[in-house]
Every structure is written in structure tokens, then in C-alpha cells.
Scaffold this motif. Structure first.
Motif, PDB file in Angstrom:
ATOM      1  N   LEU A 380      38.162  -3.117   5.719  1.00 31.30           N
ATOM      2  CA  LEU A 380      38.764  -4.251   5.017  1.00 31.30           C
ATOM      3  C   LEU A 380      40.262  -4.043   4.876  1.00 31.30           C
ATOM      4  O   LEU A 380      41.055  -4.941   5.102  1.00 31.30           O
ATOM      5  N   SER A 384      43.259  -6.365   6.469  1.00 30.44           N
ATOM      6  CA  SER A 384      43.935  -7.333   5.617  1.00 30.44           C
ATOM      7  C   SER A 384      45.298  -6.900   5.120  1.00 30.44           C
ATOM      8  O   SER A 384      46.210  -7.696   5.062  1.00 30.44           O
TER       9      SER A 384
ATOM     10  N   PHE B 146      31.605  -4.986  -6.101  1.00 30.47           N
ATOM     11  CA  PHE B 146      31.772  -5.202  -4.661  1.00 30.47           C
ATOM     12  C   PHE B 146      30.443  -5.550  -3.992  1.00 30.47           C
ATOM     13  O   PHE B 146      30.403  -6.182  -2.941  1.00 30.47           O
ATOM     14  N   MET B 149      29.119  -8.578  -1.783  1.00 31.58           N
ATOM     15  CA  MET B 149      29.639  -8.737  -0.427  1.00 31.58           C
ATOM     16  C   MET B 149      28.584  -8.435   0.628  1.00 31.58           C
ATOM     17  O   MET B 149      28.647  -8.943   1.747  1.00 31.58           O
ATOM     18  N   GLN B 207      32.983 -13.181  -3.475  1.00 29.94           N
ATOM     19  CA  GLN B 207      34.280 -12.813  -2.920  1.00 29.94           C
ATOM     20  C   GLN B 207      35.169 -11.998  -3.851  1.00 29.94           C
ATOM     21  O   GLN B 207      36.168 -11.434  -3.413  1.00 29.94           O
ATOM     22  N   PHE B 210      35.639  -8.455  -2.630  1.00 33.24           N
ATOM     23  CA  PHE B 210      36.577  -8.362  -1.504  1.00 33.24           C
ATOM     24  C   PHE B 210      38.012  -8.344  -2.014  1.00 33.24           C
ATOM     25  O   PHE B 210      38.807  -7.467  -1.658  1.00 33.24           O
TER      26      PHE B 210
END
Lengths: 388, 326
Positions: A380, A384, B146, B149, B207, B210
């Protein structure tokens, strides 16, 4: 004095922070815990009390016939004695033997008309007594051999947890086939794009050629192209090519859709590999193919793992691509389609079954998530923070 | 044939095919077409090295071109034809969409989703990242926040059905309402307008993790000195957070925000599973699936509208990437 103040304020702040985090974690967990608990509860108990009361006894209504055996004559009347918890149709809800009667009744419209321990009048003039330990005494006017009245009662059943829902979901609802189908879709769809992307990422990271910058920009652009665009044209192309709706089709589709992220992640990682190693290998006369296979690929393992987890979770959890590129018969439905299209319709009110089906489908991703979280986070971040 | 066996064979063919392709194509280039010997050895090595990147790239470019570039054109072209695909009707499908109430509802709802889901997820993610930062059990807390996810949108929808259920013995919301003395259970998914927000909560729930993971990495990247300087100057924790930390994380916040925005425009699962687009909860991705298999012209037109909405983000992303390459 002032330092003391600051320290005091600081510990108060720590408390506030800790409590806030606890609240947030609980809020985030509660929905999932509810699902997990519900999947182990009995159907009757689910409809009686909320899952948050699962460890407590559940009050349920029962109905049984007053037994005819062992009736003794007492003047005009027939007397029957027994225990409601051993009656036919009730006994299997109380494997421990006894329970606690809270109320009973003689008519179905008012099953809890009388308090436990009181005596109720039967319609034909007889009486019925049920005590809270379940002891029953009926004085009947008519001969019990010719039929006995019903007794209705409320009793607390002990909390029960079973695997019945899992058995039902896996056997009767074909979730086992769907599980294998999901696995079948997922594994090739995870492995194949990695290889293709790794070669491309190496070229984009370490080879010089005209148009390289343009290609990288194109990959970044393709990252956000909505899948929806591909559905109609690709399905009709698959049909023309004779692939149609099939596993081969969905593997190809997932490969195509997964490539931008794979190339992007892997290139970002490969660019960061130490230049000296690659240069010196070149000086030693290694070809690009050898450098890639012997040096870059092994060194890129963390990035490969990150993408593999992403792609695995994405293909396992996907509903859209499976709905479009797989045939809609029972033999090839994956779990997400099975739940969304079948179970929600046919089992809409059967909460235990729904919870179980959901849990069967999210179990594997959760295990992958908790064991390989490290790689997921790393992926991730590479995807990102750097680019985007 | 058993699909699992078919899958295993595919893995072998796929992996073997890829390796074989890369190995053999290199071999052919190096030894047959441009052999590194004879009087042209030097020139041949150069030529081989010019060709090789394209050998490495070919399968990827082919697959990307077929599955992601061609569909942009293909979908647009298809959207200019009628339902059966036989008659060219120009922008007819788009006109029909513009005139349809459901399409307008979908666009409006999508607008709400794009506005609130990224905002909610980023805000909660930022909050979680800041609160768990430097906390002793911070990693455990993060891991639990988390977790959604990993759950499919379908699974998440089912999970939330247990929260929203129209029954005080199953749905948490109605149980709380009952405990507070409200009369009778309500179906929150049928409350006009607000039901959209109950659906958005699900995606925000997913989300937030994330956003948290990425923002907490950004938080760690903030130079200690800037925070220390603020502490010495007497800034309180809120000032430190909003005036020192957030501005330094702005770049990452924007990335998180846009990533979630793109996602919002693709997710049809939640609406499909929870309401099927009924009760005024339709959004563009689920609206498209309502036409899929029934009217390809209309479906591709909706897909192209989604593409148009994504386009600005795409251009912005490409510009960022090019700037970084330089």
C-alpha cells in the motif's frame, strides 16, 4: 508546580487517547463480531434475542400434548402427572433435562396466559397446573385415551452454539462448490499477472529505450480506468473468440485488470534496487534475462508478495468480474455471486445461514490478512505514498 | 473437467508459457536473428539490446491494450448503437440517460458518495492514525481497524445487514432504538435520502483502514524537529495536529482522498447487495449493472459516463507521475 501540571495534563490526555482508540476499535469490530456470533447460533435463538445476548438463556415458546400415559382415575376425573420438559417435541431442546418455566397457557392465542405455579381451567372444566420446574398436573374430564389437550408454555432455553449452520451452508446450499470455484478463479488469476508484470516492470525500471516515460505514464493512467468499461466489449470479444463465459475468460480478465497495479508496484520497487549490483553484473557479461532471473526477481520478493496479496484479496472478493465473465449456473458460481444472487434471495430471512455463508467467504481473506499484513502494508505504501 | 484441475493446468500452461516465451524469445533474438559473433557481432549486440525491452514488455502491453485501452474505445463505440447493436443511433443512449429520472438519481447519489465517502474515510483514518501513533498497543488497534480491508464488499454488506436489520432482535440499530424507548423497528435502508448515508457508512468502514495505514506512515515521516519546536513555543496538541502535522501531510491526504474517490466510482457491490438500487439508492456502477446483459448500448453509455468522471483524476495522476520521473 508547572511541571507537575504539564505531567498531570499529559497523563489525562493519554487516558483520553486510549479510551478514544478503544471506542473506535470496538465500533469497528462490533459488526463483524455480530456476524461471527450469529453464525454459531441456533436458528430459533437468533430470531428470539439479539446476538449480543447470545451467552444468556433465551425465552422460547413451546407446545406439546399433555401425555396420556400413566393417567390415574380420581373420582370423575383422570389425573395425569409429568414434566413438560420430557414431553415429545420439547425434550430435544433441553438436553440437560430441566429448565425454567416462566408462564404457560391452554390456548394457542394466549400461550403465556397463566403464571407458572398457578392452576388454569381447561375449556371442558378440567384443570392444568404447571410449576416453574416443569412439573405438570392435569385433571381431565374426558378419558385421555381419546385425546389430550395441548399445553403451551414459555421456558428459558440455555444458550446454544452449534455448527449446524456451517453444515447446512456447505452441503445444502452448495457453498462448498462455490468455495472451490472461488479458489479456482483466484489462484491462476494471482500467479499469471505477476510473471508478466515482473518482466515489464524490469524493462520499465532498468532498460533504456525510447518511449519509456510515456509507457510509465500510461500505466499510471490505466490504474484508474473503470473496470465497467471493459465488461461489454471484452465479453463480446470472448464470445467471438469462443471463450465465452468461462474460467479461462475470467482468468484472462483478472490478468488484464490486475496488470497496471502489478507493473506500477513492481517498477517502483525495482527502481530502488542498488544500481551497483546490476551494473557490475552487466560488466561481467550477464544478459538482461539473466540479471532479471538471477538478481532482480529474488531481490524483489517483498514487492512480489505485496502484489500477490492484493491480487489475491481482490480476485477472491470480486463480484463484478465474476458476475460478467463466469457463467451463471450453480456449477461455476463463486461465493460472492452465490451470496449476493442466491442466498440473499432464497435465504433472505434466515440470518444464521446468511451469517455463516458470509463467514465462510471472508474466512480465508482474514487469515491471509492477519498472517501477511506486513506485505500488504508495504505494498500500500509503495503504491500510494510515492506515486499516486 | 473439474474446474480445479483445469485451474492447475492453466497455472502450469500460463506460468510455463510465460517463462517459455521470455526464455525462447531472448534465445531467438540473441542467437538466431542477431548472433553476437561473426563480423557484425558488435552491431548485432546493440540491435538485440534495442529489441529486448519490447520482448519484455510485449505480453504486458498486449494484455493492457486488450483489456484496458481497447475497451475505452470499444465501449464508446458500442454506446452509439441501439440495444441489439444493429442500428447506429449516435448519442441516443446518452439522450435517453439524460431524460431518465433514475439516471439523475444515480448521478446525484454518486455525487454524494464521492463527496462523503472519501471525506469520511480520510477523516477517520487521520484520526485513527494520530491516536494510535506512539501508542503501546497502537499496532494491534491499527490491525483491527484495518481488518475490513480484507473483507469483500458482499461480506461487508451482509455484516452490516445485521446492524441495519428491520428487527430489534437482530439489528443493532433497532435494538438501541428499542432500548431508548422508540416505538417499533424501522428499516433504515428505506428512509428516503438518508438511506444513502447508511450505505456509505459501509464503504467508509472498509476504507478507513486504508487511509489510516497510509496516513500513519506519513505521520511517521514528519520531521521531529518541527513538532518539538511547536511544543517549545507552547502549542497545544490540537494546534500541533492541525497547524504542524496536517499541512505537512497534505500531499499524502490528497493521494488517499483521490484513491478512495476512484474506488467509490467503481464499487457497485454494496448497493447491489443491500438495496438492489431500490428506495432511491441507485448509483452509477449499480445502475450500469442493471442494464448489463439487457441493453448493452445503455450499459456502455453509463460506463462511459463513469469514465468521463474519472478522467480529470486520471490526467492529474499522469501529470504527477511524469513530474516525478523528471
Amino acid at each position: 508546580m508547572s511541571t507537575h501540571n504539564v505531567a498531570g495534563r499529559k497523563s489525562a490526555l493519554t487516558w483520553v487517547v486510549n479510551i478514544s482508540v478503544i471506542i473506535m476499535v470496538v465500533a469497528w469490530l462490533i459488526p463483524t463480531v455480530g456476524l461471527l456470533v450469529s453464525s454459531f447460533r441456533e436458528r430459533d435463538q437468533i430470531s428470539q434475542t439479539g446476538w449480543w445476548l447470545a451467552p444468556l438463556p433465551v425465552e422460547q415458546a413451546f407446545r406439546a400434548r399433555v401425555p396420556a400415559e400413566g393417567a390415574t382415575r380420581d373420582g370423575e376425573r383422570f389425573v395425569v402427572e409429568g414434566n413438560v420438559f420430557t414431553l415429545q417435541g420439547v425434550a430435544n431442546a433441553f438436553p440437560g433435562g430441566g429448565g425454567n418455566v416462566t408462564a404457560f397457557g391452554t390456548r394457542s392465542i394466549q400461550p403465556g396466559e397463566f403464571e407458572a405455579g398457578t392452576t388454569a381451567e381447561l375449556r371442558d372444566g378440567g384443570t392444568l397446573t404447571v410449576s416453574d420446574d416443569g412439573t405438570l398436573r392435569a385433571e381431565l374430564v374426558e378419558n385421555p385415551e381419546e385425546g389430550t389437550p395441548f399445553v403451551y408454555f414459555f421456558a428459558e432455553t440455555p444458550p446454544k452454539f452449534t455448527l449446524d449452520n456451517y453444515r447446512t451452508v456447505l452441503s445444502a446450499d452448495n457453498m462448498d462448490i462455490a468455495f472451490i470455484n472461488t479458489l479456482t478463479v483466484t489462484i491462476p488469476a494471482t500467479i499469471i499477472p505477476i510473471l508478466i508484470a515482473a518482466f515489464a516492470a524490469y524493462a520499465l525500471a532498468w532498460m533504456q529505450f525510447p518511449g519509456r516515460g510515456l509507457l510509465i505514464a500510461a500505466v499510471v493512467g490505466l490504474l484508474v480506468v473503470p473496470l465497467q468499461l471493459a465488461l461489454v466489449p471484452m465479453l463480446s470479444l470472448h464470445t467471438q473468440l469462443g471463450i465465452g463465459q468461462s474460467f479461462v475468460g475470467i482468468w484472462l480478465a483478472h490478468t488484464g485488470f490486475g496488470l497496471p497495479l502489478a507493473i506500477y508496484l513492481l517498477r517502483n520497487y525495482m527502481v530502488g534496487l542498488p544500481r551497483d549490483i546490476i551494473e557490475s553484473a552487466k560488466v561481467d557479461g550477464a544478459t538482461d534475462f539473466e540479471i532479471f532471473v538471477r538478481i532482480v526477481l529474488p531481490l524483489s520478493f517483498p514487492a512480489l508478495a505485496s502484489f500477490a496479496i492484493f491480487q489475491f484479496l481482490w480476485t477472491w472478493n470480486d463480484l463484478l468480474v465474476a458476475k460478467v465473465f463466469l457463467p451463471s449456473n450453480d456449477a461455476s458460481k463463486v461465493m460472492t455471486v452465490k451470496i449476493a444472487d442466491d442466498l440473499l434471495g432464497s435465504r433472505g430471512g434466515d440470518w444464521g445461514i446468511l451469517a455463516t455463508a458470509a463467514f465462510v467467504s471472508i474466512g480465508v481473506p482474514l487469515v491471509v490478512f492477519f498472517t501477511l499484513q506486513r506485505y500488504l502494508v508495504r505494498g500500500l505504501l509503495a503504491g500510494s505514498v510515492k506515486g499516486g | 473437467m473439474n474446474p480445479l484441475v483445469q485451474g492447475l493446468i492453466t497455472i502450469v500452461i500460463g506460468v510455463g508459457g510465460c517463462v517459455g516465451y521470455f526464455y525462447l524469445s531472448n534465445l531467438v533474438v540473441d542467437h538466431l536473428i542477431f548472433p553476437a559473433k561473426g563480423k557484425n557481432a558488435g552491431r548485432n549486440i546493440n540491435r538485440a539490446n534495442k529489441v529486448r525491452p519490447w520482448l519484455f514488455l510485449f505480453p504486458a502491453i498486449f494484455a493492457l491494450g486488450l483489456y484496458l485501452v481497447y475497451p475505452v474505445v470499444g465501449s464508446f463505440w458500442r454506446s452509439l448503437f441501439n440495444r441489439a447493436g444493429t442500428d447506429f443511433i449516435g448519442l441516443g443512449n446518452y439522450m435517453a440517460l439524460a431524460a431518465s429520472d433514475e439516471f439523475r438519481t444515480a448521478v446525484l447519489n454518486n455525487f454524494l458518495w464521492v463527496l462523503f465517502v472519501p471525506a469520511g474515510a480520510t477523516a477517520f483514518g487521520l484520526l485513527a492514525a494520530q491516536l494510535t501513533d506512539k501508542m503501546r498497543w497502537g499496532n494491534v488497534a491499527k490491525s483491527l481497524i484495518f481488518m475490513p480491508m480484507a473483507i469483500s464488499f458482499v461480506g461487508a454488506s451482509l455484516i452490516w445487514k445485521f446492524v441495519y436489520a428491520n428487527n430489534a432482535d437482530i439489528g443493532l440499530i433497532n435494538a438501541v432504538r428499542e432500548a431508548l424507548g422508540a416505538s417499533g423497528p424501522i428499516d433504515v435502508l428505506q428512509i428516503p435520502f438518508w438511506n444513502n448515508f447508511f450505505l456509505m457508512v459501509i464503504l467508509i468502514w472498509i476504507q478507513t483502514g486504508f487511509a489510516m495505514v497510509i496516513l500513519s506512515a506519513a505521520l511517521r515521516g514528519i520531521p521531529e524537529e518541527t513538532v518539538e519546536a511547536a511544543v517549545i513555543d507552547g502549542a497545544n496538541p490540537f494546534q500541533i495536529f492541525f497547524k504542524i502535522k496536517v499541512p505537512q501531510m497534505m500531499g499524502t491526504i490528497v493521494v488517499v482522498w483521490t484513491t478512495i474517490t476512484i474506488l467509490v466510482l467503481k464499487v457497485f457491490d454494496i448497493v447491489y447487495t443491500m438495496t438492489g438500487g431500490n428506495f432511491g439508492t441507485q448509483i452509477l456502477p449499480s445502475y450500469m449493472m442493471a442494464y448489463m446483459f439487457r441493453d448493452d448500448g445503455r450499459a456502455t453509455a453509463v460506463a462511459f459516463v463513469i469514465m468521463l468522471i474519472v478522467l480529470p483524476v486520471m490526467i492529474w495522476n499522469i501529470r504527477q507521475a511524469r513530474r516525478e520521473l523528471r
